[in-house]
Design a protein around this motif. Structure first.
Motif, short mmCIF file in Angstrom:
data_model
loop_
_atom_site.label_atom_id
_atom_site.label_comp_id
_atom_site.label_asym_id
_atom_site.label_seq_id
_atom_site.Cartn_x
_atom_site.Cartn_y
_atom_site.Cartn_z
N GLY A 178 -14.79 150.91 -12.53
CA GLY A 178 -14.81 150.14 -13.77
C GLY A 178 -15.06 151.02 -14.99
O GLY A 178 -14.42 150.84 -16.04
N LEU A 179 -15.97 151.98 -14.88
CA LEU A 179 -16.25 152.88 -15.99
C LEU A 179 -15.05 153.77 -16.31
O LEU A 179 -14.74 154.02 -17.48
N ILE A 180 -14.35 154.21 -15.27
CA ILE A 180 -13.14 155.01 -15.48
C ILE A 180 -12.06 154.18 -16.16
O ILE A 180 -11.40 154.61 -17.11
N ALA A 181 -11.87 152.94 -15.66
CA ALA A 181 -10.87 152.05 -16.26
C ALA A 181 -11.21 151.75 -17.71
O ALA A 181 -10.33 151.69 -18.58
N LEU A 182 -12.50 151.56 -17.97
CA LEU A 182 -12.94 151.26 -19.34
C LEU A 182 -12.61 152.41 -20.28
O LEU A 182 -12.23 152.18 -21.44
N TYR A 183 -12.72 153.62 -19.78
CA TYR A 183 -12.38 154.79 -20.60
C TYR A 183 -10.92 154.74 -21.04
O TYR A 183 -10.59 155.04 -22.20
N PHE A 184 -10.04 154.34 -20.14
CA PHE A 184 -8.62 154.30 -20.46
C PHE A 184 -8.23 153.03 -21.23
O PHE A 184 -7.10 152.93 -21.73
N LEU A 185 -9.13 152.06 -21.31
CA LEU A 185 -8.84 150.82 -22.02
C LEU A 185 -9.38 150.82 -23.44
O LEU A 185 -9.32 149.80 -24.13
N VAL A 186 -9.91 151.95 -23.87
CA VAL A 186 -10.53 152.01 -25.20
C VAL A 186 -9.55 151.61 -26.29
O VAL A 186 -9.90 150.90 -27.25
N SER A 187 -8.30 152.05 -26.19
CA SER A 187 -7.31 151.73 -27.23
C SER A 187 -7.06 150.23 -27.32
O SER A 187 -6.93 149.67 -28.42
N ARG A 188 -7.02 149.54 -26.18
CA ARG A 188 -6.83 148.09 -26.20
C ARG A 188 -8.06 147.38 -26.78
O ARG A 188 -7.93 146.38 -27.48
N ILE A 189 -9.23 147.91 -26.49
CA ILE A 189 -10.45 147.32 -27.04
C ILE A 189 -10.46 147.47 -28.57
O ILE A 189 -10.82 146.53 -29.29
N ARG A 190 -10.05 148.63 -29.06
CA ARG A 190 -9.99 148.82 -30.50
C ARG A 190 -8.99 147.87 -31.13
O ARG A 190 -9.22 147.34 -32.22
N ARG A 191 -7.87 147.62 -30.44
CA ARG A 191 -6.87 146.68 -30.95
C ARG A 191 -7.46 145.28 -31.04
O ARG A 191 -7.23 144.54 -32.00
N PHE A 192 -8.23 144.90 -30.01
CA PHE A 192 -8.87 143.58 -30.02
C PHE A 192 -9.85 143.46 -31.18
O PHE A 192 -9.87 142.44 -31.89
N LEU A 193 -10.64 144.50 -31.41
CA LEU A 193 -11.62 144.46 -32.50
C LEU A 193 -10.92 144.40 -33.85
O LEU A 193 -11.38 143.69 -34.76
N ARG A 194 -9.81 145.15 -34.02
CA ARG A 194 -9.07 145.10 -35.28
C ARG A 194 -8.46 143.71 -35.51
O ARG A 194 -8.47 143.19 -36.63
#
Length: 210
Positions: A178-194
């Motif tokens: 999960g922590l590894i996947a979260l690292y690669f999902l950072v860009s999608r998380i930033r998109r959600f926050l924007r």
């Protein structure tokens, strides 16, 4: 001799504390409810009395139903996760301390630290993953992910009562993945926050009362 037995007992309760901590970070109410039911029904002797109390089971059951509903609705799940940033680690620490006190081997403080830290880590994975999923407009990913999490928590907590070390290995693997996947999902998380910030700006400031 006594020190050796205490060490063995400590080692035996530690994996259960770790696994319950991981599960608490995903769904704390399910962990409390499952452990309590296993204790009340006599399925396991490893469950502390405090988790078997009727009022604890009722509250955990009601909150579990609330989470089961909120967890499957896009954006509502993120708000719910935000509220539970403190609740889930606290629950993991509480359950860990109870398990250690029941076993009488591991320090309550140490167990609370392990359970709380593990719960915080798995909660971070869950909350971050939900932000990434919410970047997609369709709701089916949330539903599928929520059902998978519920089943995973139920299965792993049940497994941990009878095979604590094997369950702890699985929990550690899931947490690492999960922590590894979260690292690669950072860009999608930033998109959600924007996107969320954009919606707030579009709504504009609240009108002032006259």
């Amino acid at each position: 001799m006594g020190r050796g037995l205490a060490t063995i007992a400590c080692v035996s309760v530690l994996p259960l504390v770790f696994t319950s901590g991981w599960a608490s970070g995903v769904n704390a109410y399910a962990v409390v409810l499952l452990l309590g039911l296993f204790g009340v029904t006599g399925v396991s002797d490893e469950v502390p009395r405090a988790l078997q109390r009727p009022e604890v089971l009722v509250v955990a059951g009601v909150l579990f139903l609330c989470e089961a509903a909120a967890d499957k609705i896009p954006y509502v799940d993120t708000v719910w996760d935000s509220v539970h940033t403190v609740v889930r680690p606290a629950a993991g620490a509480w359950v860990g301390a109870l398990l250690a006190g029941h076993g009488g081997s591991l320090s309550d403080v140490a167990a609370a630290a392990v359970g709380g830290a593990t719960a915080l880590a798995s909660h971070s994975v869950k909350a971050g993953t939900r932000m990434a999923v919410n970047a997609s407009p369709e709701p089916f990913s949330n539903i599928a992910l929520s059902i998978g999490e519920d089943l995973g928590v139920a299965g792993l907590v049940s497994f941990a009562l009878f095979h604590p070390w094997a369950a702890a290995v699985v929990a550690a693997a899931l947490l690492a993945a999960g922590l590894i996947a979260l690292y690669f999902l950072v860009s999608r998380i930033r998109r959600f926050l924007r996107r969320r910030a954009g919606r707030r700006q579009a709504r504009g400031p609240a009108p002032r009362p006259f």
